[in-house]
Design a protein around this motif. Structure first.
Motif, PDB file in Angstrom:
ATOM      1  N   LYS B  44       0.882  -1.161   0.000  1.00  0.00           N
ATOM      2  CA  LYS B  44       0.000   0.000   0.000  1.00  0.00           C
ATOM      3  C   LYS B  44       0.915   1.205   0.000  1.00  0.00           C
ATOM      4  CE  LYS B  44      -4.070   2.077   0.789  1.00  0.00           C
ATOM      5  NZ  LYS B  44      -3.529   3.204   0.010  1.00  0.00           N
ATOM      6  N   THR B  45       0.971   1.924  -1.115  1.00  0.00           N
ATOM      7  CA  THR B  45       1.804   3.119  -1.163  1.00  0.00           C
ATOM      8  C   THR B  45       1.026   4.283  -0.556  1.00  0.00           C
ATOM      9  OG1 THR B  45       1.039   4.042  -3.265  1.00  0.00           O
ATOM     10  CG2 THR B  45       2.663   2.264  -3.388  1.00  0.00           C
ATOM     11  N   GLU B  46       1.639   5.469  -0.602  1.00  0.00           N
ATOM     12  CA  GLU B  46       0.940   6.656  -0.106  1.00  0.00           C
ATOM     13  C   GLU B  46      -0.350   6.916  -0.891  1.00  0.00           C
ATOM     14  OE1 GLU B  46       2.061  11.402   0.305  1.00  0.00           O
ATOM     15  OE2 GLU B  46       3.622   9.971  -0.267  1.00  0.00           O
ATOM     16  N   PHE B  47      -0.382   6.422  -2.147  1.00  0.00           N
ATOM     17  CA  PHE B  47      -1.500   6.778  -3.028  1.00  0.00           C
ATOM     18  C   PHE B  47      -2.415   5.629  -3.422  1.00  0.00           C
ATOM     19  CE2 PHE B  47       1.881   9.839  -3.697  1.00  0.00           C
ATOM     20  CZ  PHE B  47       1.191  11.029  -3.532  1.00  0.00           C
ATOM     21  N   GLN B  48      -1.868   4.392  -3.429  1.00  0.00           N
ATOM     22  CA  GLN B  48      -2.665   3.317  -3.994  1.00  0.00           C
ATOM     23  C   GLN B  48      -2.106   1.951  -3.609  1.00  0.00           C
ATOM     24  OE1 GLN B  48      -2.364   4.451  -8.142  1.00  0.00           O
ATOM     25  NE2 GLN B  48      -0.182   4.855  -7.895  1.00  0.00           N
ATOM     26  N   ASP B 125       3.455   8.946  -7.797  1.00  0.00           N
ATOM     27  CA  ASP B 125       3.771   7.863  -6.842  1.00  0.00           C
ATOM     28  C   ASP B 125       5.165   7.293  -7.133  1.00  0.00           C
ATOM     29  OD1 ASP B 125       3.850   5.665  -5.191  1.00  0.00           O
ATOM     30  OD2 ASP B 125       1.785   5.027  -5.646  1.00  0.00           O
ATOM     31  N   ARG B 127       6.764   5.048  -5.795  1.00  0.00           N
ATOM     32  CA  ARG B 127       6.872   3.589  -5.712  1.00  0.00           C
ATOM     33  C   ARG B 127       6.543   2.905  -7.043  1.00  0.00           C
ATOM     34  NH1 ARG B 127       9.987   1.209  -3.533  1.00  0.00           N
ATOM     35  NH2 ARG B 127       8.748  -0.639  -3.005  1.00  0.00           N
TER      36      ARG B 127
END
Lengths: 296, 296
Positions: B44-48, B125, B127
């Motif tokens: 789970k990245t900061e965005f998605q 993102d 990542r």
């Protein structure tokens, strides 16, 4: 079987409590699943497992041996492209033969051409026609036309017994497993050549350029051997594996890629949602990854 | 996590005893499932939600918030068509901006044009870029090129702060939910217009003509309002919902549908598997059911 009334709430909307899905195994490693509201028909015919389901995304759907054949929402692309390409590349098709195509969609498109005098539909499975006439009226609506002659028999046998009789032959078959397997062979294409008039043209559906590359290679080589002119064209069909579909044309004289205006027959007079004169030509423009499948 | 060695039999072939599938909910009523051999990455990245899986049918696959972004087997169609159409319709693109596209596939195609001096990739993102560089080397291979300038920030903000700087802008975004939603708005297209040079051109991916008709209608109307020239084109992407994808181009001067030969730059010099000069033109030939979405 549940009665429709029992499925509805006060506003006639189905509840989400019960999920129904139809899943096609498109390959060993790929599945497409469509939410359905109900199964309208299911039987084992003499030849195959036949079902009609109501899907939420694509409307009513005909399924043979677990494979999606046609849906109300996307069938126009397939049927327009398998029918109008040969019907307009040939200058004056009067007698047309359809092998398979028991749902009637290809016949419906052929009948849009005013010059057509006779369409023979040779379908091996009587039940495909009967169930389509009953449950897929938008697709099968042309089957009662007086110009249509329906024969319930093996298309391969019928073609082998026919000589120089048809201007256009369309092979609207299911996948090359089960009853359709013999329709993907050099012997059959040779027989189609013999069944065509001296300037005749034929088209067959030939599967996905992403997922069935070996088949396309083989079929194109075989049709090239049987006909002086062979060309492949493409059209998108969302409910078929890979989403992009191929058709292969074999022709004795005319270029299948070129629509011809003869007399009153013009592409612009057809009522279509996918086919146009420009779409006809563009469908034959092949990306390199497809073109290389056709190199000898 | 299982070690690869434990998964193999004596011949290195995985057994069929364990079935692993990744399923995308393409719509509420439609699912595509791909057999996978393993999950290579999930976070789970900061965005998605970001994942990379190895699929049997389509090779390695990048998945964001459950939606397939790119696969090794079919990505060439999408990346070639989103990049080479504007790059060849513009006579001399030197400065190019990519919004999104953190997997690097669009940048890889842009770098095939020898006249390019600078590619700016603005990906929100970090990542997506890092994981793509690690696990999708075929796709991300251009990201280390000295002409590429990577910025980790909000593409909308970056575009709004930019004036008359780019010859070509490509919006290679995910679907209009989550981080990409602001990329499908009139305000953003106006900002893209301002960020382009006086003869600049932009292209955005604009979803499925079978399944997202209202979105296509709205986006085309908005781009038509922001740009003097707006055109939509099509290409097949088997792993995207509906299998056929749309791109919408906005241009200040040049016709996006026409590849231009200028100096040494010719479509024939590109190494491609989908794009050619003829495919470029054919992609703009719209079937009536798509053309009618664009009527005001």
């Amino acid at each position: 079987m549940l009665l429709p009334g029992l499925l509805s709430g006060t506003k006639g909307v189905l509840s989400d409590l019960m999920e129904l899905w139809f899943t096609e195994n498109q390959t060993n490693d790929l599945k497409l699943s469509c939410r359905i509201t109900r199964t309208l028909h299911r039987e084992k015919t003499e030849f195959q497992d036949l079902a009609v389901v109501d899907t939420v995304e694509y409307g009513r759907m005909l399924v043979l041996d677990g494979a999606i054949q046609t849906t109300v929402k996307d069938e126009f692309v397939y049927h327009e492209m398998i029918a109008h390409v040969p019907m307009l590349a040939h200058p004056a098709p009067e007698k047309v033969l359809v092998i398979g195509g028991g749902d009637g969609g290809t016949v419906r498109e052929i009948l849009k051409h005013p010059g057509v005098r006779e369409v023979t539909l040779v379908e091996i499975d009587r039940r495909v026609i009967e169930v389509s006439r009953d449950l897929l009226p938008e697709t099968s609506c042309g089957l009662g036309d007086p110009r249509v002659n329906i024969r319930i028999e093996d298309g391969i046998k019928y073609v082998k017994e026919t000589r120089r009789a048809y201007d256009v032959i369309i092979v609207d078959s299911s996948d090359p497993i089960g009853p359709a397997v013999g329709l993907f062979s050099y012997d059959f294409y040779k027989a189609v050549f013999e069944a065509l008039a001296d300037d005749g043209m034929f088209v067959a559906q030939t599967e996905s350029p992403f997922l069935n590359q070996n088949l396309i290679r083989q079929v194109y080589a075989d049709i090239s051997k049987a006909f002086p002119v062979a060309k492949l064209y493409l059209a998108p069909v969302p409910t078929y594996p890979g989403g992009l579909w191929s058709f292969t044309a074999g022709s004795k004289v005319y270029d299948p890629a070129e629509p011809r205006d003869v007399g009153e027959k013009r592409p612009e007079d057809l009522e279509t949602r996918y086919y146009t004169r420009e779409v006809h030509r563009a469908a034959f423009v092949l990306p390199p990854f497809v073109a290389e499948l056709l190199r000898p």
